[in-house]
Design an enzyme around this catalytic site. Structure first.
Site, PDB file in Angstrom:
ATOM      1  N   GLN A   1       2.064  -2.113   5.676  1.00 24.26           N
ATOM      2  CA  GLN A   1       2.310  -0.699   5.988  1.00 24.26           C
ATOM      3  C   GLN A   1       2.679  -0.449   7.454  1.00 24.26           C
ATOM      4  O   GLN A   1       3.591   0.318   7.733  1.00 24.26           O
ATOM      5  CB  GLN A   1       1.095   0.115   5.589  1.00 24.26           C
TER       6      GLN A   1
ATOM      7  N   ASP B   1       1.074  -3.323  13.047  1.00 28.25           N
ATOM      8  CA  ASP B   1      -0.233  -3.666  13.620  1.00 28.25           C
ATOM      9  C   ASP B   1      -1.148  -4.334  12.598  1.00 28.25           C
ATOM     10  O   ASP B   1      -2.053  -5.071  12.967  1.00 28.25           O
ATOM     11  CB  ASP B   1      -0.909  -2.404  14.155  1.00 28.25           C
ATOM     12  N   TYR B   2      -0.936  -4.070  11.318  1.00 27.29           N
ATOM     13  CA  TYR B   2      -1.828  -4.621  10.286  1.00 27.29           C
ATOM     14  C   TYR B   2      -1.340  -5.956   9.746  1.00 27.29           C
ATOM     15  O   TYR B   2      -1.969  -6.547   8.877  1.00 27.29           O
ATOM     16  CB  TYR B   2      -2.047  -3.582   9.177  1.00 27.29           C
ATOM     17  N   ILE B   3      -0.239  -6.419  10.290  1.00 30.54           N
ATOM     18  CA  ILE B   3       0.253  -7.734   9.875  1.00 30.54           C
ATOM     19  C   ILE B   3      -0.741  -8.810  10.323  1.00 30.54           C
ATOM     20  O   ILE B   3      -0.763  -9.914   9.783  1.00 30.54           O
ATOM     21  CB  ILE B   3       1.675  -7.997  10.430  1.00 30.54           C
TER      22      ILE B   3
ATOM     23  N   HIS C   1      -0.929   2.075  15.950  1.00 34.78           N
ATOM     24  CA  HIS C   1       0.268   2.492  15.202  1.00 34.78           C
ATOM     25  C   HIS C   1       1.524   2.409  16.044  1.00 34.78           C
ATOM     26  O   HIS C   1       2.535   3.013  15.725  1.00 34.78           O
ATOM     27  CB  HIS C   1       0.119   3.922  14.660  1.00 34.78           C
TER      28      HIS C   1
ATOM     29  N   GLU D   1       0.847  -1.192   0.000  1.00 33.93           N
ATOM     30  CA  GLU D   1       0.000   0.000   0.000  1.00 33.93           C
ATOM     31  C   GLU D   1       0.882   1.241   0.000  1.00 33.93           C
ATOM     32  O   GLU D   1       1.766   1.366   0.846  1.00 33.93           O
ATOM     33  CB  GLU D   1      -0.897  -0.020   1.248  1.00 33.93           C
TER      34      GLU D   1
END
Ligand SMILES: Cc1ncc(C[n+]2csc(CCOP(=O)(O)OP(=O)(O)O)c2C)c(N)n1
Length: 802
Positions: free
Chosen positions: A548, A551-553, A593, A495
């Site tokens: 990105q 935390d979004y892994i 984040h 992203e």
């Protein structure tokens, strides 16, 4: 192969056509017989669990005619007929897998590690070197979680696009101008998974040559299409994805799964547009059945109506094919009966053969163990327990290696009471068999060994004489630029990675320089970003897939864990996907984040390397190393490090940081303080304050959580200080506990400690936002100071009062 009903329309002679049909029919009935007898083997107790391809034979035979060398499949446990038709799965292989035969020759898919029905073909030789994928029909290693084949499928298809658009050197073993199709298969019910929709959308956007077959038998175990899918039909539900004259999209086709001729025509058309024009195609194969029910763990009579069961009998694809063959005069009843009889006896004898071959080496080992019986009795002064152990062994009906080793372990305990027993031969036998078992069951989690990593010749970082201070992100950006110049098969995507060069501009300007195939934006879809990477890596490219924020892994953690991390292990090193996941995390702001869920990653991603560089120079060094190593890895850059000043190295793209090495940042005498990532800086700052109190700490950057301190240098430090503090910003009991486990179990530090080891981590909750939130959520300088001070207090309360 192209066939029409009218003889004058045939591209091949009638005789050749007939021969082909009968060969296909033979495979269909042989495959079915395997399913039937396989299921029985489970009920008789010889196999643990059986899941088979019954009811899906005919469409797979049609698909097979258009599957070429160089193509890849990413499918699931129903695809046995396809592999049988390709000569990649023998009847005895099916039974060997059912018995979990640990022999790789007899069970080539996973050496008994995966349950049957999970297929793979080798892309690597015994030494890990690539085979020529253009000479084989390729099957990427199957996994059990439904829908998880979809992200990888996207990457396998994308690789064709990459090879067509880029002229990559030395790629002839991987592609011929991108003419390869990635064939997907999935069950109707599994299309309810989010990953399915994510992958379909991404493939439609990217226009990659994927042909996905949905084997629709109306159910997902007991749950019907009415409860699974909008409009009860996946092709109806997906209509908006259909391409038009003016808009790209999917070609969506629908065909009945028992209609051989229509299947052939459908697959011919699908393969042509996918192969030549890179149009993604979805084939909804309907009216399939499941004659034996979902698997050996239940019967479908429990949930299917009588009418449905009757219908399934009539529309069984093999039966329908048979009726058509007879109706069109392609063979007589006698010819078909002959084929069927032969298939039955072939499967029966292959099953017997597979069982006997599976048992033979175990029985041989048992005989060897029995040969020690008298000697063991004598040497233990006729301890009656020896006889009991042998009696118990004799009673075992379906003998496994476990029974022999288990008996051996009990015998060893008895022998411990007789240290002078002359049982050398027995001991040699036991050790050899135990080692063989470890190798058979536990090898190849990583294909790069500790020895390889320790032997890695690192290239030190070099600097100009005069310091060139730049923002950290410049170091990483310029290093990436050097890497893209050096490796023409390096590809990065994620992203905001393309146009703006990632949200922290670590790839700023690189898309302009290297093009939008090599440095690409993606949609917001972490699971398929990871899947792209896996598929590309399986086809010889070197992808860097960016997530990105750390935390979004979590959105792709399932794919990383189930697919990427297990790949080498589950295929016994036959497939390796050296994908680099680049992400950034630890300290920044707020609940989503600034997370540092390192314990989670460490636990779920065994099979990958996990690296936590303290700054961008170390991160760059890790990327440079990873491109020389054939392993998947996650690199977590420190989110608050991009604007910190670093000295710009001159040997960008060249210097390397070896995996599994720690770095001593500040030497000290009193306490060893180990940390990594963003907390390391806090520890370093605190070290100065502690010095003023007369406390000297040795600050160690672990930097590589997996592999962990291969040279065991932390042990050396603790043997000097005899005290230990571990600091990170994960939850309590997260990565700090892993670090302590490594030190206690692997480095045996327990006896070196004079004080109890301390673990300092963040709070159990997610970090609160803002300055106060950070201070009270995560370890601060005050926390580190006090933790060290408390350790010193324990040693000398007078000098360090609290
Ligand atoms: C993520 C996940 N959830 C649940 C399961 C258990 N499970 C195995 S197969 C299956 C049904 C799949 O049905 P379908 O996709 O239609 O394929 P079929 O078995 O009918 O060919 C389920 C629920 C699983 N393997 N993975």
């Amino acid at each position: 192969m192209k066939v029409r009903n009218q003889a004058d329309d045939l591209k091949i002679s009638f005789e050749a056509f007939k021969k082909q049909i009968l060969e296909d029919y033979k495979i269909a009935v042989t495959s079915r017989e395997c399913s039937i007898l396989g299921r029985r083997e489970v009920f008789s107790g010889k196999g643990k669990f059986g899941i088979f391809g019954d009811g899906k034979e005919v469409p797979q035979l049609a698909l097979n005619h258009f599957f070429r060398n160089g193509d890849f499949r990413s499918g699931y446990y129903r695809d046995q007929t396809l592999l049988m038709a390709q000569g990649l799965l023998s009847v005895s292989n099916i039974f060997s897998a059912l018995y979990a035969d640990l022999d790789r020759q007899r069970e080539p898919m996973s050496g008994g590690r995966q349950m049957g029905g999970h297929f793979v073909t080798p892309s690597r030789d015994e030494k890990g070197a690539w085979t020529n994928l253009m000479k084989t029909k390729n099957h990427s290693g199957d996994v059990s979680p439904t829908g998880s084949q979809m992200p990888r499928l996207l990457g396998l298809a994308q690789a064709s696009k990459v090879y067509r658009k880029l002229k990559i050197k030395n790629s002839s073993n991987f592609s011929d101008n991108g003419n390869e199709i990635a064939w997907g298969t999935i069950g109707n019910a599994s299309t309810s998974e989010g990953m399915f929709f994510e992958a379909i959308n991404a493939a439609g956007v990217m226009q990659v040559p994927m042909v996905i077959s949905i084997w629709d038998d109306g159910y997902g175990i007991s749950v019907s299409n009415e409860e699974q899918t909008t409009k009860h039909s996946i092709s109806e539900a997906l209509k908006g994805f259909q391409r038009t004259e003016t808009e790209d999209g999917f070609e969506i086709l629908k065909v009945k799964g028992w209609d051989y001729l229509n299947l052939i025509e459908t697959y011919e058309y699908a393969s042509k547009i996918a192969r030549e024009d890179h149009v993604p195609v979805l084939i909804h194969v309907t009216e399939l059945t499941q004659p034996l029910g979902h698997s050996s763990s239940g019967s479908h009579e429990r949930y299917k109506s009588k009418a449905r069961l009757e219908w399934e009998k009539k529309y069984d694809c093999n039966l329908k094919m048979r009726e058509w063959i007879l109706k069109d005069g392609l063979a007589s009843e006698e010819e078909l009966e002959h084929i069927e009889k032969n298939a039955t006896s072939e499967v029966r004898s292959a099953r017997r053969e597979a069982w006997n071959s599976y048992q033979a080496p175990i029985t041989k080992q048992k005989a060897r163990l029995l040969s020690f019986e008298e000697q063991l009795k004598k040497q233990t002064h006729n301890d009656p327990k020896v006889q009991i152990i042998f009696n118990q062994l004799d009673k075992v009906e379906e003998l496994g290696y476990k029974d022999l080793i288990s008996a051996g372990r009990k015998l060893n305990l008895l022998l411990a009471h007789h240290p002078n027993a002359a049982v050398q031969d027995y001991k040699v036998w036991f050790t050899k068999l135990s080692n063989q078992m470890t190798d058979k069951v536990s090898s190849k989690l990583y294909t790069t060994t500790k020895k390889n990593l320790l032997g890695f010749k690192a290239t030190p970082v070099e600097y100009n004489k005069k310091e060139t201070l730049v923002d950290g992100r410049i170091v990483i950006r310029d290093n990436f630029e050097a890497l893209f110049k050096k490796h023409d098969h390096l590809i990065a995507f994620g992203e905001d990675v393309g146009k703006i060069g990632d949200v922290n501009q670590g790839m700023e300007g690189l898309q302009k320089k290297f093009g939008d195939i090599r440095i690409a934006d993606t949609g917001i879809r972490e699971a398929t970003i990871a899947g792209q990477g896996i598929g590309l890596a399986l086809r010889g490219l070197r992808p860097i897939a960016e997530i990105q924020y750390l935390d979004y892994i979590l959105y792709c953690l399932q794919i990383l864990s189930d697919d990427l991390a297990t790949m080498s292990y589950r295929t016994v090193g036959q497939q390796i996907a050296p994908l680099i996941i680049r992400t950034r995390g630890h300290r920044l702001e707020g609940i989503w984040h600034s997370g540092s869920p390192m314990g989670g990653l460490i636990h779920l991603l065994r099979g990958m390397h996990i690296l936590t560089p303290r700054n961008m120079t170390q991160a760059a060094g890790f990327y440079n190393t990873l491109l020389q190593i054939d392993q998947p890895a996650v690199v977590v850059e420190s989110l608050n490090g991009y604007r910190l000043k670093e000295n710009l190295p001159v040997n960008l793209g060249e210097f390397t940081v070896p995996l599994g090495t720690i770095e001593i940042m500040d030497p000290g005498e009193d306490v060893t303080v180990v940390s990594y990532g963003s907390t390391l800086r806090i520890v370093q700052v605190t070290a100065k304050r502690l010095k003023q109190e007369g406390i000297s700490i040795e600050v160690i950057d672990i930097q590589s959580l997996i592999p962990f301190d291969l040279k065991e240098e932390i042990r050396e430090s603790i043997s000097k200080t005899n005290r230990l503090l571990i600091v990170d910003e994960d939850v309590p009991g997260g990565a700090t506990s892993y670090i302590l486990q490594q030190l206690i179990e692997k480095q045996q530090i327990f006896n070196l400690l004079d004080a109890s080891p301390k673990l300092l981590s963040a709070k159990a909750h997610r970090p609160a936002y803002g300055g106060d939130g950070d201070y009270f959520s995560k370890p601060s300088e005050d926390d580190v100071f006090e933790a060290v001070y408390e350790i010193m207090h324990e040693a000398n309360p007078k000098a360090f009062p609290i």
